[in-house]
Design an enzyme around this catalytic site. Structure first.
Site, PDB file in Angstrom:
ATOM      1  N   SER A 182       0.814  -1.263   0.380  1.00 11.00           N
ATOM      2  CA  SER A 182      -0.259   0.160   0.003  1.00 11.00           C
ATOM      3  C   SER A 182       0.327   1.410   0.182  1.00 11.00           C
ATOM      4  O   SER A 182       2.034   0.995   0.357  1.00 11.00           O
ATOM      5  CB  SER A 182      -0.944  -0.097   1.144  1.00 11.00           C
ATOM      6  OG  SER A 182      -1.883  -0.924   1.194  1.00 11.00           O
ATOM      7  N   ALA A 183      -0.132   2.244  -0.130  1.00  9.89           N
ATOM      8  CA  ALA A 183       1.090   3.633  -0.193  1.00  9.89           C
ATOM      9  C   ALA A 183       1.556   3.625   1.545  1.00  9.89           C
ATOM     10  O   ALA A 183       0.621   3.919   2.291  1.00  9.89           O
ATOM     11  CB  ALA A 183      -0.289   4.370  -0.546  1.00  9.89           C
TER      12      ALA A 183
END
Length: 406
Positions: free
Chosen positions: A96-97
């Site tokens: 994920s970011a």
């Protein structure tokens, strides 16, 4: 290292769908489909940007993010993308970011000694950061759908323990990963103090997720909103919000919406030929061995001696060393745009780009006159040095050092 297989090529994308994505560090909201903060030159600069944008707000979370280099969880050929605030996927591997992980870590309100369950544990990056906060007496379990990604996570965990310069600075709660569908966890499993799900949770699975949580515990997950028909009578796709749910009693809950996000939904279980589901057995909550407890106690005693010696050398109480201020470079902003299921990467010129040649010309004489900066010496691992000087057999020293290479 074996690469998990999959039919999806490598790509970067944004998981942030809410207005918070507009609060970029050093950038305007021109970065429509990109990250929420500026890319960094290295892991520390990425963390600086996340702090400046208020995604990282507490010291414990900051220390965990700085201790584990995000690039170490990328495949070697894609490491150049590690410090962009974008999610990354290659085959079954997914990260994920950074802004999403920051919000998750802050929302979980982690403390030493808690139990943590990571549903969709992936590469183990988040679980390892959580383990730095939980300490040696916490519980750290992960469930991952793809068995090849579980093996990838175990390799990355082993590499962190053996080679990371940060390992000896913390008392680590080592994650345990098991393969399986997180919707098929055995009903007899223990409940947890903290639970995170890394996939979009459909509304019908909300109660199931809540059942994994102890009273007083916190659950963080991307939760689908209820689907309401449009004025025309047509149902629209449900929005997804990163949601924090606190269990305040046996049947009492407090819910807080953090921000709008975009996550792939949970994959529904596939039943076996007999029609029965394949129950996931989580690792047992085992009591540590006396040998392991002795190692923890010895390492903690040595760390206290090191802290006392350092405080005496400074002539006062413990103080954090000052962080060197980085000179920020002007960069062009990167934008990732989706169009008809294809991804286009473009660069958007900033207002200072027209003067970039003049700035470079002005700076060049200074650069020519300036002597090259000396390469900093690698930090000394004082804990390791003290263990190696102990009057103990070599096998016991290796055990105290977790058989680390450096």
């Amino acid at each position: 290292m074996k690469v998990p297989e999959g039919n999806t090529g490598p790509f970067l994308f944004s998981e942030v769908a809410g207005k918070k994505a507009e609060s970029c560090v050093g950038q305007k909201s021109t970065l429509t489909m990109g990250g929420a903060v500026s890319a960094g030159e290295d892991n520390d600069e990425l963390i600086d940007n996340l702090k400046e944008a208020q995604y990282i707000r507490t010291e414990l979370v900051e220390q965990a993010f700085r201790a584990i280099d995000r690039a170490d969880y990328y495949l070697e050929e894609f490491r150049e993308n590690a410090y962009k605030d974008l999610a990354w996927k290659h085959g079954n591997i997914h990260l994920s970011a950074p802004c999403i992980y920051s919000e998750v870590m802050e929302a979980l309100e982690l403390q030493p000694g808690l139990s943590f369950l990571n549903l969709g544990s992936g590469t183990g990056y988040l679980s390892s950061m959580v383990g730095l906060i939980l300490g040696p007496f916490g519980v750290n379990h992960g469930v991952e759908l793809h068995s090849d990604v579980v093996e990838y996570a175990k390799q990355k965990l082993d590499s962190f323990i053996r080679t990371s310069s940060s390992f000896d600075k913390f008392d680590f709660c080592e994650p345990s990963f098991v393969p399986g569908n997180c919707l098929e966890i055995s009903p007899g499993c223990s409940q947890y103090d903290r639970v995170y799900c890394g996939a979009g949770v459909q509304k019908q699975h909300e109660d199931y997720m809540k059942s994994l949580l102890k009273v007083g515990g916190i659950l963080v997950m991307p939760l689908e909103e209820k689907v309401r028909p449009h004025v025309t009578g047509v149902f629209t796709s449900p929005s997804v919000k990163l949601t924090k749910i606190t269990r305040t009693g046996p049947s009492a809950w407090e819910t807080k919406k953090i921000l709008a996000v975009s996550f792939a939904p949970l994959i529904q279980p596939c039943h076996s030929e007999s029609g029965k589901s394949r129950l996931v057995q989580l690792p047992p909550l085992a009591v540590r061995s006396l040998q392991d407890l002795a190692r923890i106690a010895i390492r903690s005693a040595i760390k206290r001696v090191i802290e006392q010696e350092a405080a005496g050398a400074r002539g006062g109480g413990p103080r954090s060393p000052p962080r060197l201020k980085r000179r920020r470079r002007r960069r062009r902003m990167e934008t990732i745009v989706f169009l008809d299921k294809e991804v286009f990467a473009s660069r958007v010129s900033g207002p200072s780009d027209d003067n970039s040649c003049e700035d470079a010309a002005e700076d060049r004489p200074e650069q020519d006159d300036a002597p090259p900066a000396p390469r900093p010496e690698p930090p000394v691992n004082v804990l390791r040095e003290k263990v190696l000087r102990l009057p103990l057999p070599d096998p016991l020293k290796c055990y105290l050092l977790y058989y680390r290479e450096k």
